[in-house]
Design an enzyme around this catalytic site. Structure first.
Site, PDB file in Angstrom:
ATOM      1  CE  LYS A  98       5.761  -2.589  11.736  1.00 50.22           C
ATOM      2  NZ  LYS A  98       5.563  -3.632  10.720  1.00 50.22           N
ATOM      3  CD  GLN A  99       2.329   0.500  10.133  1.00 48.74           C
ATOM      4  OE1 GLN A  99       2.746  -0.620  10.367  1.00 48.74           O
ATOM      5  NE2 GLN A  99       2.319   1.027   8.920  1.00 48.74           N
ATOM      6  CD  GLU A 144       2.246  -4.694   8.722  1.00 49.69           C
ATOM      7  OE1 GLU A 144       3.398  -5.003   9.057  1.00 49.69           O
ATOM      8  OE2 GLU A 144       1.869  -4.617   7.544  1.00 49.69           O
ATOM      9  CD1 TRP A 157       0.815  -0.269   3.045  1.00 46.29           C
ATOM     10  CD2 TRP A 157      -0.876   1.086   3.607  1.00 46.29           C
ATOM     11  NE1 TRP A 157       1.034   0.165   4.332  1.00 46.29           N
ATOM     12  CE2 TRP A 157       0.019   0.988   4.705  1.00 46.29           C
ATOM     13  CE3 TRP A 157      -2.013   1.874   3.730  1.00 46.29           C
ATOM     14  CZ2 TRP A 157      -0.192   1.679   5.899  1.00 46.29           C
ATOM     15  CZ3 TRP A 157      -2.220   2.555   4.923  1.00 46.29           C
ATOM     16  CH2 TRP A 157      -1.320   2.465   5.993  1.00 46.29           C
ATOM     17  CG  ASP A 158       4.809   0.729   1.525  1.00 48.28           C
ATOM     18  OD1 ASP A 158       3.857   0.050   1.960  1.00 48.28           O
ATOM     19  OD2 ASP A 158       5.944   0.664   2.006  1.00 48.28           O
TER      20      ASP A 158
END
Ligand code: BGC
Length: 766
Positions: A607-608, A494, A352-353
């Site tokens: 995580k993000q 994640e 998806w980056d």
């Protein structure tokens, strides 16, 4: 290894000390490339801890059934070993002085220089230069110059070596190797499973004190290597230069289509002769000119301000540099790997980056490249249909990790170590990180709106949006509350697997379903012929009611009484942990050294960015107080253990009006690859972070955003910047935005249609 920023005003990133045990970072961040290939900047002489990579975009190969497909590491062209009176030149022995390696991002040239005294006491000065041509996509050129300070005899060994692998996996069989006229070397190898043939050629030219020099060539062909040895006696003060001109072609290349292997071998040698005649200086000059025309003159960005702002500008340009190095602008059958073409990390797969982090840069600056990246998704539909069918769904379920067009899902099943069981950790993303399908649809829509490219939408875009909507409609699960739910997924964060109703996934899925309906309605009246064609292919008539029901009854997580949007149905019940230890670490993933992923699942640890990405993509769907409360809640609980996280937070901080924090996070985002310490670049630069850096500058501080089809600019210049200027492509027109603390100026650079946008809430036409 020490990063040096003393020449960033000249667009130069430097390394001013050498550490043979820490080679990875500079190999990656200083890597060269042109979208066709990426060349890691390994040193000429070899070291144990090096990783020499030559990666050609799209040439995926699967080593065996236990492994997923990856970009194979092609034969090495860059090693050039030297012996000085019989002693091998290595900086691990003898005395090294004035060590310096520089990447000039303006010209795409790498230089290296040092003074070396051998253990026997012979001194020389060494200088090398290297490019991957942006003009001639198949060409690599390099030079090595040795100036003797003592009388000495040099031995040079240079060739093509297939004694390389991808961390042990050997992707190639040898096909042929040969010298032509004791001069040109040719090495032919074939990938073991995908059957792609690589033809690599190299030729040398020599000079003594600047004048051409003929040398005896000692030719050698051995197992997986072809090389020549040359002996060069030098007197003190004399210099010797070896130029190596090389090229790489594969049978996967569009420009080699239809050629037989002998024809390709012959043609690539003819191309090499042409490049040899131009020589290193000429090739470097034409490549630098291509950099100017294609990147720097086309998408200039300027930042003015205090001392720190010079590094900020360099960081944005560094991101732009890599975004050209790793984008396969020449071929829509390929996409961008998470590590670009600068290392074996993530195996060259795209995520998806592409849509969420990188596409914005290309959409707004080079729409024709953005189009290719999204056409790749269209061409990958067979794999997406297969994945849906295999999982019992319909429509297009895009792979979490993609490689070659029909590969389908390429996410590995295991990675990392569970600290308790000692076993490899299962990677669930390939099975249940499903938001990718909505992300692809979102990217397609964004590109379509921003470029105004109706041809793209008619041929590919509408279909992609509807086909992904059909996947979502088939994916929904009934709940006891009469609503649809999306259970058992991994959201963007994640660290939480097998969650139900991840807010990002659900809101994006609804957006996808709604967009499909909106376009179906519109096409039905405005373009009935296209509607009929799509209906035939996608059965819109049958699917539309399912899209509608899905969108209407999909459960959407609602803010708590405190206004916090729950990331999923369990995060907020997790254990609260003090994260200060992990936040202070200068490496990522530290928490997994203390807890297993299974334990982390039950903690309030991200995580993000997760919900925060949503606030930024669908910003008008959430009231400011929900964004604020959620921001305060999640920032505290987020480790930024993914390089994608910091830039999202920086842009959000701008939206939140927290200017100091926005700038701080931007700088941290820049430091992911550029900073002096982070070792996480070893396996390759962080492609999405490059897109993120640009987004911090242009979306965050520059305030540019497309919202519901309309363009708006609401700049928030950092206090230490006095000026920011960037260019924007919008529906085929181009304009420049100049932001100062006094105001914002727009300048139309093309003379087509009028552009309407809002600047700080005011409607403006230019
Ligand atoms: C992140 C993903 C990302 C991937 C590739 C992972 O660590 O969690 O969001 O897509 O890296 O960059």
């Amino acid at each position: 290894m020490g990063m040096n920023y003393d020449r960033i005003r000249d667009w130069i990133l430097a390394e001013d000390s050498f550490d043979a045990d820490r080679l990875g970072k500079c190999e990656a961040v200083m890597s060269l490339g042109n979208g066709y290939m990426g060349l890691r900047s390994a040193t000429e002489e070899r070291y144990l801890s090096e990783t020499r990579n030559l990666l050609v975009a799209g040439t995926f190969n699967r080593f065996d059934e236990q492994e997923v497909t990856e970009l194979p590491n092609a034969a090495d062209l860059t090693a050039m070993e030297l012996w000085v009176d019989g002693e091998r030149l290595t900086l691990e022995r003898g005395v090294t002085e004035n060590y310096r390696r520089e990447l000039n991002i303006r010209t795409g040239e790498l230089r290296r220089s040092f003074r070396w005294t051998s253990p026997k006491g012979k001194t020389l000065r060494f200088e090398s230069r290297r490019i991957v041509s942006l003009r001639r996509l198949h060409d690599i050129a390099m030079t090595v110059t040795v100036t003797a300070e003592d009388d000495l005899t040099l031995k040079l060994r240079s060739g093509i070596s297939a004694r390389v692998s991808n961390t042990g996996s050997q992707h190639f069989s040898e096909v042929e190797k040969r010298f032509y006229e004791k001069k040109t070397m040719q090495f032919v190898e074939r990938t073991t499973q995908s059957g792609i043939v690589f033809v690599l050629n190299a030729v040398h030219r020599f000079f003594k004190n600047g004048a051409p020099l003929a040398l005896d060539t000692d030719v050698n062909i051995e197992h997986r290597i072809i090389f020549a040895d040359y002996m060069i006696p030098l007197k003190a003060g004399e210099s010797f230069t070896a130029e190596k001109i090389a090229n790489v072609n594969t049978t996967r290349d569009l420009d080699n289509e239809g050629l037989t292997l002998p024809e390709l071998q012959e043609r690539s040698r003819a191309d090499l002769r042409e490049s040899e005649a131009i020589g290193y200086a000429g090739l470097a000059e034409e490549s630098a000119q291509a950099w100017r025309e294609e990147v720097w003159d086309r998408t200039p960005i300027e930042i003015e301000g205090d001392e720190k702002s010079a590094l900020d500008l360099f960081a944005v340009r560094f991101a732009q540099y890599h975004m050209r190095v790793f984008v396969p602008a020449h071929d829509r059958r390929m996409n961008i790997g998470a590590k670009g073409l600068s290392g074996e990390g993530y195996k060259g797969h795209c995520f998806w980056d592409t849509e969420i982090f990188l596409l914005p840069y290309y959409m707004f600056t080079a729409p024709e490249i953005a189009r290719k990246l999204e056409e790749y998704r269209y061409l990958s539909l067979p794999g997406a249909h297969r994945k849906a069918a295999e999982n019992g769904y319909r429509g297009a379920m895009f792979p979490w990790e993609s490689a070659w067009l029909d590969d389908g899902e390429t996410c590995p099943l295991y990675a990392g170590t569970d600290i308790h069981t000692g076993l490899p950790v299962k990677v669930w993303s390939g099975i249940i990180e499903q938001h990718i399908s909505a992300d692809v649809a979102f990217g397609v829509w964004q590109y379509g709106v921003i470029s105004g490219d109706t041809d793209f939408m008619e041929r590919f875009g509408y279909e992609l949006i509807m086909d992904t909507a059909t996947f979502w409609a088939s994916r929904l699960e009934p709940g006891t509350d009469g609503r649809w739910h999306i259970n058992d997924v991994v959201g963007p964060d994640e660290y939480h697997e097998h969650v139900n109703d991840n807010a990002f996934t659900n809101y994006m899925a609804r957006w996808n379903l709604q967009k499909a309906m909106e376009y179906a309605d519109r096409l039905k009246t405005e373009n009935p012929a296209l509607y009929a064609r799509l209906d035939q292919k996608l059965d819109i008539a049958a699917n539309y009611p399912l899209w509608r029901d899905g969108a209407d009854r999909l459960f959407l997580p609602q803010p708590t009484a405190e206004g916090v949007l729950p990331m999923d149905d369990s995060f907020m019940d997790g254990e609260y942990v003090d994260l200060s230890k992990y936040k202070a670490q200068d490496f990522v993933g530290g928490i997994l050294k203390d807890y297993s992923l299974e334990q982390v699942h039950h903690m309030q640890v991200c995580k993000q960015a997760d919900c925060l990405v949503l606030f930024y993509l669908l910003e008008d769907q959430f009231p400011p107080e929900v964004k604020r409360a959620s921001w305060d809640y999640y920032v505290e609980r987020t480790l930024h253990d993914s390089s994608l996280s910091l830039s999202t937070h920086s842009v959000q901080a701008c939206d939140m009006g927290d200017d100091a924090m926005a700038y701080d996070l931007f700088r941290k985002s820049c430091a992911i690859d550029l900073g002096p310490v982070m070792g996480s670049s070893d396996a390759g630069i962080h492609a999405a972070a490059c897109g993120g850096i640009w987004q911090c500058a242009v979306y965050g501080f520059g305030g540019l955003r497309m919202l519901n089809g309309a363009l708006r600019i609401e700049p928030r210049l950092p206090a230490n910047w006095t000026k920011l200027r960037y260019t924007v492509c919008w529906k085929g027109e181009k304009f420049a935005v100049t932001v100062t603390h006094e105001g914002t100026q727009l300048e139309k650079l093309t003379h087509g249609r009028e552009i309407e946008l809002t600047v700080n809430g005011r409607t403006v036409r230019i």
